[in-house]
Design an enzyme around this catalytic site. Structure first.
Site, PDB file in Angstrom:
ATOM      1  N   TYR A 142      27.225  12.273  10.392  1.00 22.52           N
ATOM      2  CA  TYR A 142      26.792  12.110  11.781  1.00 22.52           C
ATOM      3  C   TYR A 142      27.161  13.371  12.546  1.00 22.52           C
ATOM      4  CZ  TYR A 142      26.578  10.233  16.554  1.00 22.52           C
ATOM      5  OH  TYR A 142      26.281  10.018  17.885  1.00 22.52           O
ATOM      6  N   ASP A 237      31.028  20.705  10.751  1.00 23.69           N
ATOM      7  CA  ASP A 237      31.188  19.823  11.903  1.00 23.69           C
ATOM      8  C   ASP A 237      32.586  19.223  11.824  1.00 23.69           C
ATOM      9  OD1 ASP A 237      31.290  17.821  13.757  1.00 23.69           O
ATOM     10  OD2 ASP A 237      29.311  16.994  13.292  1.00 23.69           O
ATOM     11  N   LYS A 265      36.180  15.610  20.459  1.00 22.83           N
ATOM     12  CA  LYS A 265      37.249  14.611  20.324  1.00 22.83           C
ATOM     13  C   LYS A 265      38.645  15.195  20.603  1.00 22.83           C
ATOM     14  CE  LYS A 265      34.198  11.486  17.996  1.00 22.83           C
ATOM     15  NZ  LYS A 265      33.170  11.649  17.012  1.00 22.83           N
TER      16      LYS A 265
HETATM   17  C1  PLP Z   1      31.670  11.959  17.327  1.00 18.98           C
HETATM   18  C2  PLP Z   1      31.019  12.984  16.476  1.00 18.98           C
HETATM   19  C3  PLP Z   1      30.051  13.862  16.979  1.00 18.98           C
HETATM   20  C4  PLP Z   1      29.493  13.727  18.371  1.00 18.98           C
HETATM   21  O1  PLP Z   1      30.425  13.939  19.361  1.00 18.98           O
HETATM   22  P1  PLP Z   1      30.150  13.304  20.831  1.00 18.98           P
HETATM   23  O2  PLP Z   1      31.248  13.851  21.665  1.00 18.98           O
HETATM   24  O3  PLP Z   1      30.188  11.829  20.646  1.00 18.98           O
HETATM   25  O4  PLP Z   1      28.808  13.770  21.260  1.00 18.98           O
HETATM   26  C5  PLP Z   1      29.593  14.872  16.165  1.00 18.98           C
HETATM   27  N1  PLP Z   1      30.037  15.007  14.900  1.00 18.98           N
HETATM   28  C6  PLP Z   1      30.957  14.173  14.371  1.00 18.98           C
HETATM   29  C7  PLP Z   1      31.430  14.398  12.983  1.00 18.98           C
HETATM   30  C8  PLP Z   1      31.448  13.125  15.134  1.00 18.98           C
HETATM   31  O5  PLP Z   1      32.305  12.254  14.585  1.00 18.98           O
END
Ligand code: PLP
Length: 431
Positions: A142, A237, A265
Site C-alpha cells: 500500500y 516506501d 507516520k
Molecule cells: C500509511 C501508508 C501510506 C500513506 O500514508 P498517509 O499518511 O495515510 O497518506 C503510504 N505507504 C505506506 C507503506 C503506508 O503504510
C-alpha cells in the site's frame, strides 16, 4: 452522555460511512466503532469512558504513545508562535537534517503533509527525472491512495467490494484506466525483470499492509541490482518502517540503499506529515530548481515539524531496541495463546512490527496473505475489544507497540489474548 452508537448514527448522516478513512468504519469486522475521547500512552478511552489498551497507535503515527508530554509540550510551544506562515522556518531545516543523519541516502528531503503525497510526488519525480512512464509496484503493498498506486493495494483496499472496481485493475472506482496503463504489478518477494521503459520500482521494504510480510533473502538487493541494470529509480516506501524498524529504517536494517525514500507516520509525531528524500541529483529535479512541480500550503508545517522533531528526539538506538524487545515478548505471548487454544496462527515480527496471520504457514506474497481467516480475525478482534484491547479493525493491518507498551501492558494483552483465542476456537467449533 453521548454513546458510540449515537455518534456513529450522526456520523453516518454527516460523513460518508461515518468515517474519514474507510478502515475505521469496522466494515470488515462488523459492529460499531468506538469514538475516541482521549488517549494517554498505550491507552485510549472512548466517549462512553471505556478504556482500551491500544495496539493501533494511529497506524504507527504515534510511536511514543498517545499525548507524550514532550511532544505535547513541543506542539503547545510551537502553536503559541503561529500555526502556519507560508514562509520557510528553522525547524524544517532541522527535520530534514535529522532525517538525513539517520538515513544517509536522503541527501536532500522535501516535506509534504501525508504519506500519500510523499509517494505520489516521489513517483512524479522518478518519472520526471528519467523521462520514462512505467512504474512497478508489488501486489499487497500500500502506498497511499494516489491513482497510479492503488491497484492491488493491501490495507483497507483489500476489503473493497470488487464490484466497486470493475476489472479489479485500477483499485478504485473513479481511477480512469489511463491512470494505470503505466502501472505494472508484480508479486512481492519476486524480483521482476525490468526494461528501459521503467521509471521506477516502488516497494514496502517490509510489507506491513497485507499483514506482515518480510522481504525474502535477496529480494531487496535483487531490486537494487535490477534497477541499476536498466537505470530505473528504486523507491523505498518507508512510511511505516521509517524510524520504526530501527534508527535508520529498513534500508539500514537490510543494507540496501534506495534512490528515493518516502516517510510519514512516525516523522510527524502524530501530526499530518509526509516527506521524501534521496540523492541530491535526483531531488534537484524538483521545483524551484528543476521541472518537476510539487508544492503545499501546509508543507513543513510548524506544529508538525515540532512534533516530528520531538518524536525523533525520543528515538535513540536504545529506544528502538527496547520497543523491539517488547514486540518480541508480545508476539511470543500471542503465539503461545493461539497454540494453547489449538488455533493455527503465525504471529510474525519484523523489528517492532507484529503481524497476525490466521493460517498454518507464514505468507510470503499477497495471494498467500489473502488466505488468512478474515472471519476468524473478526471474531478474535471483537473478543479482544470486549476485554479492553484495541487491535486494528482489519485483518491486513499490523500491530504497533511503541514506547508506552511496558511490561504490564504487554502482560495484560497476552492474558486477554489467551481468552480471546479460546473464544475463537469455540466459535470455530460452532461454525
Ligand atoms: C500509511 C501508508 C501510506 C500513506 O500514508 P498517509 O499518511 O495515510 O497518506 C503510504 N505507504 C505506506 C507503506 C503506508 O503504510
Amino acid at each position: 452522555m453521548t454513546t458510540n452508537e449515537e455518534l456513529f448514527e450522526r456520523a453516518q448522516r454527516a460523513i460518508p460511512g461515518g468515517v474519514n478513512s474507510p478502515v475505521r468504519a469496522f466494515r470488515s469486522v462488523g459492529g460499531t466503532p468506538y469514538f475516541v475521547a482521549r488517549g494517554e500512552g498505550a491507552r485510549v478511552w472512548d466517549v462512553e469512558g471505556t478504556e482500551y489498551l491500544d495496539l493501533v497507535q494511529s497506524y504507527g503515527a504515534v510511536i511514543a504513545g498517545h499525548a507524550h508530554p514532550r511532544i505535547v509540550e513541543a506542539i503547545r510551544a510551537a502553536a503559541g508562535d503561529g500555526t502556519s506562515y507560508g514562509a520557510p522556518t528553522a525547524r524544517e531545516v532541522l527535520l530534514a537534517e535529522e532525517i538525513g543523519r539517520r538515513v544517509p541516502s536522503c541527501e536532500k528531503v522535501r516535506m509534504v503533509s501525508s504519506g500519500t503525497e510523499a509517494t505520489m510526488t516521489a513517483l512524479r519525480l522518478a518519472r520526471g527525472a528519467t523521462g520514462r512512464s512505467r512504474v512497478v509496484k508489488f501486489a499487497g503493498n500500500y502506498h497511499g491512495h494516489g491513482d497510479a498506486l492503488l491497484a492491488e493495494s493491501g490495507s483497507a483496499v483489500a476489503h473493497l467490494d470488487p464490484a466497486h472496481s470493475p476489472g479489479g485493475v485500477p483499485g478504485s472506482a473513479g481511477v480512469p484506466p489511463a491512470a494505470v496503463t503505466d502501472t505494472v504489478i508484480a508479486p512481492y518477494n519476486d524480483v521482476p525483470e525490468l526494461d528501459d521503459t521503467v521509471a521506477c520500482v516502488i516497494v514496502e521494504p517490509v510489507a506491513a499492509n497485507m499483514g506482515l510480510v518480510a522481504p525474502g533473502e535477496g529480494f531487496l538487493a535483487g531490486l537494487r541490482a535490477e534497477c541499476d541494470r536498466v537505470g530505473a529509480v528504486l523507491i523505498f516506501d518507508e512510511v511505516i518502517t521509517g524510524f520504526r524498524l530501527g534508527w535508520g529504517g529498513a534500508q539500514e536494517a537490510f543494507g540496501v540503499t534506495p534512490d528515493l525514500t518516502c516517510f510519514g507516520k512516525v516523522i510527524g509525531g502524530g501530526l499530518n506529515v509526509g516527506a521524501f528524500g534521496g540523492r541530491a541529483d535526483l531531488m534537484d529535479h524538483l521545483a524551484p530548481l528543476g521541472p518537476v512541480y510539487q508544492a503545499g500550503t501546509l508543507s513543513g508545517n510548524p506544529l508538525a515539524t515540532a512534533a516530528g522533531l520531538a518524536a525523533l528526539d525520543l528515538l535513540d538506538r536504545d529506544a528502538h531496541r527496547w520497543i523491539t524487545g517488547q514486540a518480541e515478548r508480545l508476539a511470543a505471548g500471542l503465539q503461545q495463546a493461539f497454540a494453547a487454544a489449538g488455533v493455527d496462527a503465525v504471529v510474525a515480527t519484523a523489528g517492532p512490527l507484529i503481524g497476525l496471520h490466521l493460517g498454518a504457514t507464514a505468507p510470503t506474497t499477497y495471494a498467500e496473505a489473502r488466505t488468512t481467516d478474515e472471519a476468524g480475525y473478526a471474531t478474535f478482534f471483537h473478543a479482544m475489544l470486549r476485554r479492553g484491547v484495541a487491535m486494528a479493525p482489519g485483518a491486513y493491518e499490523v500491530m504497533f507497540p511503541g514506547l508506552a507498551h511496558d511490561d504490564a501492558v504487554v502482560d495484560r494483552i497476552v492474558e486477554v489474548a489467551g481468552e480471546a483465542a479460546l473464544e475463537l476456537a469455540a466459535s470455530r467449533r460452532a461454525r
